[in-house]
Design a protein around this motif. Structure first.
Motif, PDB file in Angstrom:
ATOM      1  N   ARG A 124       6.480 -16.127 -13.594  1.00 16.26           N
ATOM      2  CA  ARG A 124       5.156 -15.691 -14.022  1.00 16.26           C
ATOM      3  C   ARG A 124       4.731 -14.391 -13.325  1.00 16.26           C
ATOM      4  O   ARG A 124       4.080 -13.545 -13.929  1.00 16.26           O
ATOM      5  N   SER A 167       4.565  -8.426 -12.449  1.00 16.17           N
ATOM      6  CA  SER A 167       3.445  -7.698 -11.827  1.00 16.17           C
ATOM      7  C   SER A 167       3.717  -7.259 -10.400  1.00 16.17           C
ATOM      8  O   SER A 167       3.075  -6.334  -9.900  1.00 16.17           O
ATOM      9  N   HIS A 201      -0.371 -24.682 -15.215  1.00 17.05           N
ATOM     10  CA  HIS A 201      -1.731 -24.560 -14.694  1.00 17.05           C
ATOM     11  C   HIS A 201      -1.730 -24.120 -13.233  1.00 17.05           C
ATOM     12  O   HIS A 201      -2.437 -23.186 -12.847  1.00 17.05           O
ATOM     13  N   CYS A 221      -0.674 -20.496 -12.768  1.00 20.71           N
ATOM     14  CA  CYS A 221      -1.756 -19.550 -13.105  1.00 20.71           C
ATOM     15  C   CYS A 221      -2.747 -19.416 -11.950  1.00 20.71           C
ATOM     16  O   CYS A 221      -3.202 -18.312 -11.620  1.00 20.71           O
ATOM     17  N   LEU A 222      -3.081 -20.544 -11.337  1.00 22.56           N
ATOM     18  CA  LEU A 222      -4.015 -20.519 -10.207  1.00 22.56           C
ATOM     19  C   LEU A 222      -3.421 -19.759  -9.022  1.00 22.56           C
ATOM     20  O   LEU A 222      -4.124 -19.008  -8.341  1.00 22.56           O
ATOM     21  N   GLU A 270      -1.156 -17.339  -9.176  1.00 20.85           N
ATOM     22  CA  GLU A 270      -1.133 -15.914  -9.505  1.00 20.85           C
ATOM     23  C   GLU A 270      -2.509 -15.290  -9.306  1.00 20.85           C
ATOM     24  O   GLU A 270      -2.637 -14.179  -8.748  1.00 20.85           O
ATOM     25  N   ALA A 271      -3.556 -15.988  -9.734  1.00 24.78           N
ATOM     26  CA  ALA A 271      -4.909 -15.454  -9.588  1.00 24.78           C
ATOM     27  C   ALA A 271      -5.294 -15.322  -8.117  1.00 24.78           C
ATOM     28  O   ALA A 271      -5.937 -14.347  -7.706  1.00 24.78           O
ATOM     29  N   GLU A 272      -4.871 -16.281  -7.310  1.00 21.14           N
ATOM     30  CA  GLU A 272      -5.192 -16.232  -5.887  1.00 21.14           C
ATOM     31  C   GLU A 272      -4.437 -15.105  -5.199  1.00 21.14           C
ATOM     32  O   GLU A 272      -4.995 -14.381  -4.362  1.00 21.14           O
ATOM     33  N   GLN A 331      -3.518 -12.349  -6.545  1.00 24.06           N
ATOM     34  CA  GLN A 331      -4.168 -11.101  -6.970  1.00 24.06           C
ATOM     35  C   GLN A 331      -5.427 -10.839  -6.146  1.00 24.06           C
ATOM     36  O   GLN A 331      -5.676  -9.707  -5.719  1.00 24.06           O
ATOM     37  N   ARG A 332      -6.223 -11.885  -5.904  1.00 23.70           N
ATOM     38  CA  ARG A 332      -7.438 -11.720  -5.102  1.00 23.70           C
ATOM     39  C   ARG A 332      -7.095 -11.263  -3.679  1.00 23.70           C
ATOM     40  O   ARG A 332      -7.756 -10.389  -3.120  1.00 23.70           O
ATOM     41  N   GLN A 370      -5.881  -7.601  -3.585  1.00 24.68           N
ATOM     42  CA  GLN A 370      -6.953  -6.650  -3.916  1.00 24.68           C
ATOM     43  C   GLN A 370      -8.068  -6.652  -2.873  1.00 24.68           C
ATOM     44  O   GLN A 370      -9.056  -5.930  -3.023  1.00 24.68           O
ATOM     45  N   LYS A 424     -10.130  -9.026  -2.180  1.00 21.25           N
ATOM     46  CA  LYS A 424     -11.291  -9.814  -2.574  1.00 21.25           C
ATOM     47  C   LYS A 424     -11.321 -11.120  -1.783  1.00 21.25           C
ATOM     48  O   LYS A 424     -10.340 -11.511  -1.155  1.00 21.25           O
TER      49      LYS A 424
END
Length: 647
Positions: free
Chosen positions: A20, A24, A136, A139-140, A142-144, A146-147, A150, A152
């Motif tokens: 996944r 990126s 699922h 996806c979680l 990957e989002a973490e 990214q944060r 970045q 965040k």
């Protein structure tokens, strides 16, 4: 230029996350830690199709020196655990999270197979993780990632993300760093310098209060920081609907096992908060979690700067020589662990045996069993010290009355205009069927102390229930004692009816009284009532509160001034007040301070009749005569030989 991420792990979860995120990021895929983490890596993601505390500890030891932040992701049964995000060198690592998660999960229903995986590791069955669950959780993740990259706010910063891999239900759970964590714990060494106490002004929260911050003022932080069903210091709280008042019980999670703490007020919301505060007090007082004990030596070598352990009361030679007695006589040439406290009489730091400062640290080498005598929590050091002193006084007054069988005066609860006190007495009679009697057990220190005794008027249930309270305000002392006994009536009655024969045997053989609740349950028997005749058969006229406590001084608007007055009283009595700071990082985050107050010479509360501690405490022999109850001092043989009824 793509960010470099190191993914460590193998299995279905690692494969899915790699596929996944590979488009990126520049991914370095490592099967295990035998391969070196590239220095260019900005983040390490550890993906395990298994959960193991041993592996987590090993990973922490390997990754902390790299300085590279990392996220742990694993599977336990049907649950995915994402996080925490670990920043090397900062408190709050994955081992801390795992410790909190495991402790809170001890009383969750799980299969034997799941429990083995939690402790020892072991992959889940292939069928237990659905493709949807893998998608699922990937996806979680990957989002973490990214944060984090970045800059965040990460969802897993001192938190873990739990995902049910079948229903996909997700939840986020904060955790507090473990100060004793072998990986990220950063406790300072104990020292005489940090033990010093300089009293500071402490304005009260209101003119009629004896606190510097109201409980309700702390509502949000107490729930947010300390309660969580999966990772909190507390994981459950519930109202006690059997209590005549609004009592609440909370489950405190400790390594040695869970402890139930109680909040007792007239509001379920306030009782929930006080149950948490009581639990935090116990958490502070069980073991050194705010500083590292560094001194181990003999009293002989430290005598000039140490408390003599014998001064706080020890067992008799006869007790120590009993078969299977769990403690050994104190010997000044045997090394023990010491912590620093502060002596207000000597105005200097003083060494105190660690086993006296914390009540769960005997480690099989103790000379006495110390309970939570004098432990208290406050919104500043001054408040904590005041309430620690009050607890020492409460227990000393109760035991002094019991051992000397003092015919103390009975108080009239209706002699005061305090509506709360009168209504509490009325409610216990009407709802629970208990008549409450109050007795003035104030000793030579003059601090108002009250013994509350509830007598059952019904044919079933515990016959007598006793409690005590001490406070600068005698009304508050009485209310506190009534709350205490009211909270016990239901459970004592149930246990007594279920096992009455056991307590009848204790009535015949006091040596069988071994546990804390045995003391209360024994006096639930009608046959034990005769042992309290020194109180019940006192036919003197009832004292009004005004008559009994006419010497009580008007409190100050600053709590520190009240404390200074008390310290001066003990100084005149030649009784030292020694304070050990028990505050932990978890409580200090909300300016909550824990202390242990030791007043050598005062009677320590003990549980288990074989552990009664009176040797070296001559006050119990002379004070009754000095107060005018007796014509001459007592001898040890004249003291009450039966187990006390303190709850």
């Amino acid at each position: 230029m793509k960010s470099v991420i190191a993914i460590v792990g193998e299995g279905r979860l690692a494969d899915r996350v790699y596929r996944r995120m590979s488009h990126s990021y520049s991914i370095v895929l490592l099967n295990d830690f035998k391969e070196r983490i590239p220095e260019a890596a900005q983040l390490v993601v550890v993906l395990q199709d298994e959960a193991s505390s041993f592996l987590i500890n090993e990973i922490e030891q390997l990754l902390q020196p790299t300085g590279i932040p990392w996220i742990n992701v694993c599977v336990l049964g049907d649950e995915g655990v994402i996080g925490p995000l670990v920043r090397p060198g900062s408190p709050g690592c994955s081992l801390c999270a795992d410790t909190r998660y495991q402790m809170a999960g001890r009383n969750l229903e799980m299969s034997e197979q799941q429990l083995k995986k939690l402790v020892y590791g072991g992959g889940p069955d292939e069928s237990s993780i659905s493709l949807g669950g893998l998608l699922h959780i990937s996806c979680l993740i990957e989002a973490e990632v990214q944060r984090v990259l970045q800059g965040k706010l990460a969802l897993t910063e001192r938190r873990i993300y739990l995902v049910n891999l079948i229903t996909l239900k997700s939840s986020i759970h904060p955790f507090l760093p473990d100060p004793l964590c072998p990986v990220c714990g950063q406790l300072p060494d104990d020292s005489a310098t940090i033990a010093r106490i300089k009293l500071q002004p402490s304005p009260k929260s209101s003119p009629d209060s004896f606190r510097c911050r109201s409980v309700n003022e702390m509502k949000d932080v107490l729930i947010k920081d300390y309660f969580d069903s999966r990772t909190g210091l507390f994981n459950v709280y519930q109202p006690d609907l059997a209590s005549p008042f609004a009592a609440v019980h909370a489950n405190l999670l400790l390594f040695a096992g869970d402890e139930v703490t109680a909040g007792r007020t007239h509001s379920y919301v306030t009782s929930t908060l006080t149950a948490i505060l009581e639990g935090l007090e116990r958490y502070c007082s069980q073991a050194p979690r705010g500083k590292r004990t560094v001194i181990r030596d003999t009293y002989h070598n430290l005598a000039e700067q140490a408390l003599n352990p014998v001064d706080v009361g020890v067992y008799t030679d006869e007790q120590y020589t009993q078969e299977d007695f769990p403690f050994q006589p104190f010997h000044p040439n045997h090394p023990i662990d010491w912590v620093w406290g502060y002596s207000f009489m000597q105005e200097r730091s003083i060494l105190v045996p660690e086993l006296l400062a914390y009540y769960s640290v005997t480690y099989g080498e103790g000379y006495v069993n110390e309970a939570s005598n004098g432990c208290a929590l406050g919104s500043n050091m001054e408040e904590a010290i005041l309430y620690g002193i009050l607890e020492v006084v409460e227990r000393d007054s109760f035991l002094m009355t019991w051992y000397a069988q003092l015919p103390v005066p009975r108080l009239d609860p209706y002699s005061t205009d305090n509506k709360e006190l009168r209504l509490m007495v009325d409610r216990l009679r009407a709802v629970a069927g208990y008549e409450v009697q109050l007795f003035n057990i104030t000793m030579e220190n003059g601090i108002p102390s009250v013994w509350a005794l509830a007598k059952n008027t019904r044919p079933t249930g515990a016959n007598l229930v006793c409690a005590a309270g001490a406070h600068l305000d005698p009304i508050r002392a009485a209310i506190s004692a009534i709350h205490e006994l009211a909270g016990m009536i239901g459970s004592l009655s149930t246990k007594l009816e279920a096992d009455r024969e056991t307590y009848l045997h204790m009535l015949e053989d006091s040596s069988q009284v071994r546990q804390m609740e045995d003391h209360s349950l024994l006096y639930g028997l009608p046959q034990a009532e005769s042992r309290l005749r020194f109180l019940l058969d006192n036919h003197q006229p009832l004292q009004t509160f005004a008559e009994a406590f006419k010497q009580v001084t008007i409190p100050h608007t600053d709590l520190t001034e009240d404390l200074k007055d008390i310290l001066m009283v003990f100084k005149r009595l030649k009784l030292d007040v020694i304070v050990v700071n028990q505050t932990t990082p978890e409580t200090l985050r909300n300016d909550l301070h824990g202390v242990k107050v030791i007043i050598p010479g005062m009677l320590p509360m003990t549980f288990g009749h074989n552990l009664t501690r009176l040797s070296g405490l001559e006050r119990v022999l002379r004070i009754p005569a000095e107060l005018g109850y007796l014509k001459q001092p007592l001898t040890l043989e004249q003291l009450n030989p039966y187990p006390h009824p303190f709850p």
